[in-house]
Design an enzyme around this catalytic site. Structure first.
Site, short mmCIF file in Angstrom:
data_model
loop_
_atom_site.label_atom_id
_atom_site.label_comp_id
_atom_site.label_asym_id
_atom_site.label_seq_id
_atom_site.Cartn_x
_atom_site.Cartn_y
_atom_site.Cartn_z
N GLY A 10 0.73 -1.36 0.09
CA GLY A 10 0.07 0.02 -0.08
C GLY A 10 0.92 1.00 -0.17
O GLY A 10 1.73 1.16 0.19
N THR A 71 -9.44 0.36 2.10
CA THR A 71 -9.46 1.81 2.20
C THR A 71 -10.71 2.36 0.83
O THR A 71 -10.37 3.48 0.69
CB THR A 71 -8.06 2.27 1.80
OG1 THR A 71 -7.68 1.58 0.76
CG2 THR A 71 -7.12 2.11 2.84
N TYR A 134 -16.92 2.73 5.97
CA TYR A 134 -15.42 2.74 6.26
C TYR A 134 -15.05 3.36 7.53
O TYR A 134 -14.22 2.61 8.28
CB TYR A 134 -14.99 3.49 5.17
CG TYR A 134 -13.41 3.88 5.30
CD1 TYR A 134 -12.61 2.71 5.23
CD2 TYR A 134 -13.03 5.04 5.70
CE1 TYR A 134 -11.00 3.12 5.39
CE2 TYR A 134 -11.71 5.41 5.72
CZ TYR A 134 -10.63 4.35 5.66
OH TYR A 134 -9.39 4.96 5.84
N LYS A 138 -13.25 1.19 10.76
CA LYS A 138 -12.26 1.64 11.16
C LYS A 138 -12.09 2.15 12.77
O LYS A 138 -11.16 1.69 13.73
CB LYS A 138 -11.49 3.12 10.49
CG LYS A 138 -10.97 2.82 9.10
CD LYS A 138 -9.99 1.96 8.79
CE LYS A 138 -8.82 2.38 9.30
NZ LYS A 138 -7.50 1.60 9.22
N TRP A 159 -6.16 12.14 4.61
CA TRP A 159 -5.92 12.63 3.14
C TRP A 159 -4.28 12.18 2.60
O TRP A 159 -3.53 12.93 2.26
CB TRP A 159 -5.89 14.08 3.15
CG TRP A 159 -7.35 14.88 3.33
CD1 TRP A 159 -8.21 14.10 3.91
CD2 TRP A 159 -7.74 15.84 2.69
NE1 TRP A 159 -9.37 14.97 3.84
CE2 TRP A 159 -9.13 16.17 3.19
CE3 TRP A 159 -7.14 16.91 1.80
CZ2 TRP A 159 -10.00 17.10 2.70
CZ3 TRP A 159 -8.06 17.97 1.52
CH2 TRP A 159 -9.44 18.04 1.91
#
Ligand SMILES: NC(=O)c1ccc[n+]([C@@H]2O[C@H](COP(=O)([O-])OP(=O)(O)OC[C@H]3O[C@@H](n4cnc5c(N)ncnc54)[C@H](OP(=O)(O)O)[C@@H]3O)[C@@H](O)[C@H]2O)c1
Length: 299
Positions: A10, A71, A134, A138, A159
């Site tokens: 990732g 994600t 999401y 999380k 971000w």
């Protein structure tokens, strides 16, 4: 120090392998045991809780750093089971294995645990209220770590971008090369944070030693809208010769760019506690962007 980086392909995982190697041995793990760019490594599918436990037992690192996550914010709305399995049950399995073996666990969470209704930066003490699957998944991951009995640190970031992987910077550079005009949302405010900054800061934290279990906020400093960020990318990219000419960036409202998942309108996080605890000085988002795009670019 021996680190096990899970999710090494990732954008953050890739940067972590590089940054943590300054502290000692890094064992990388990806879904299929292949590294992007070539080479084999450990394989682990986060959908398989037992495999996570046995990987940690076999590698026996000093610290597990989990950069893997589901994600895809919009896709998560359609597949909540998968999002919860990867973002909550998998970190829970890691935490159980770490607790059994006395291994520290570093995990990452998101500004999307907040509802975006604030008018000042969110602190770690502020209540969470995710707007979508999401963020919910999380937050469940954060809670699983807190309940596990493991030594752990959750770094909430936001971000995330970089020169590697799928992110806003790379999308803007691609579109900027193709189009004369880009329309970008101007009513969502946050803090762009390069993956290298999160990775280098994680290394600095581990070098000093985790000071206390819990959640800390880790982003660059300052704030902007996605549109401001796009304008800054175009300025930097044309100044450094990455783009031959600057496209026009037109601000639009979120309502003009509908997505399946709602996003927080404001998700700036207060990083003061982390800076104070670890003696850090995080850069402004604009400086971090310049460093990312500089000719001798940060990783
Ligand atoms: N991106 C952001 O803007 C942002 C913002 C706030 C917080 N965060 C958090 O920051 C952390 C790092 O995010 P990132 O941007 O680096 O994410 P990313 O680039 O999407 O990478 C996530 C990695 O997780 C791996 N993964 C997903 N499902 C898996 C599975 N079942 N088994 C094994 N690996 C799996 C993916 O593997 P494949 O490559 O095989 O798919 C991918 O390499 C995450 O905790 C994320 O929630 C990110």
């Amino acid at each position: 120090m021996k680190s096990l980086v899970i999710g090494a392909n990732g954008q953050l995982g890739h940067a972590l392998v590089r940054s943590l190697s300054t502290l000692g041995t890094v064992v990388a793990a990806t879904r299929d045991g292949e590294r992007v760019g070539g080479g084999r490594c450990e394989a682990v599918d986060l959908a398989d809780g037992a495999a996570i436990g046995s990987l940690i037992e076999r590698v026996r690192p000093d610290v597990v750093v989990n950069a893997a996550a589901h994600t895809a914010v919009d896709k998560a709305e359609q597949e909540p089971d998968v999002a919860f399995r990867i973002n909550a049950q998998a970190p829970a399995a890691m935490a159980r294995a770490c607790a059994r073996q006395g291994i520290a666990l570093v995990h990452y969470s998101t500004d999307y645990v907040f509802n975006g209704g604030a008018h000042r930066p969110y602190t770690e003490a502020d209540p969470t209220d995710p707007l979508g699957v999401y963020g919910e998944s999380k937050r469940a991951g954060e809670r699983a770590l807190a309940e596990s009995g493991a030594r752990y640190l959750v770094l909430r970031t936001a971000w995330v971008y970089g020169l590697h992987g799928h992110n806003f910077l790379r999308t803007m550079l691609r579109l900027g090369a193709e189009r004369d005009e880009l329309r970008v949302v101007d009513d969502q405010v946050g803090t762009p944070t390069p993956a290298w900054l999160i990775a280098d800061t994680t290394a600095a934290i581990l070098e000093k030693g985790i000071q206390a279990d819990g959640i800390r906020h880790l982003t660059a400093r300052g704030q902007c809208s996605w549109c401001d960020f796009a304008v800054a990318i175009m300025d930097e990219a044309t100044a450094s010769g990455i783009l031959p000419r600057k496209p026009r960036v037109v601000p639009i409202r979120t309502s003009e760019y509908p997505t399946p998942a709602r996003r927080p309108a404001y998700s700036v996080m207060d990083v003061g506690r982390l800076e104070q605890e670890y003696g850090l000085e995080l850069p402004d988002w604009r400086d971090a962007l310049s460093r990312t795009l500089a000719p001798q670019a940060a990783p």
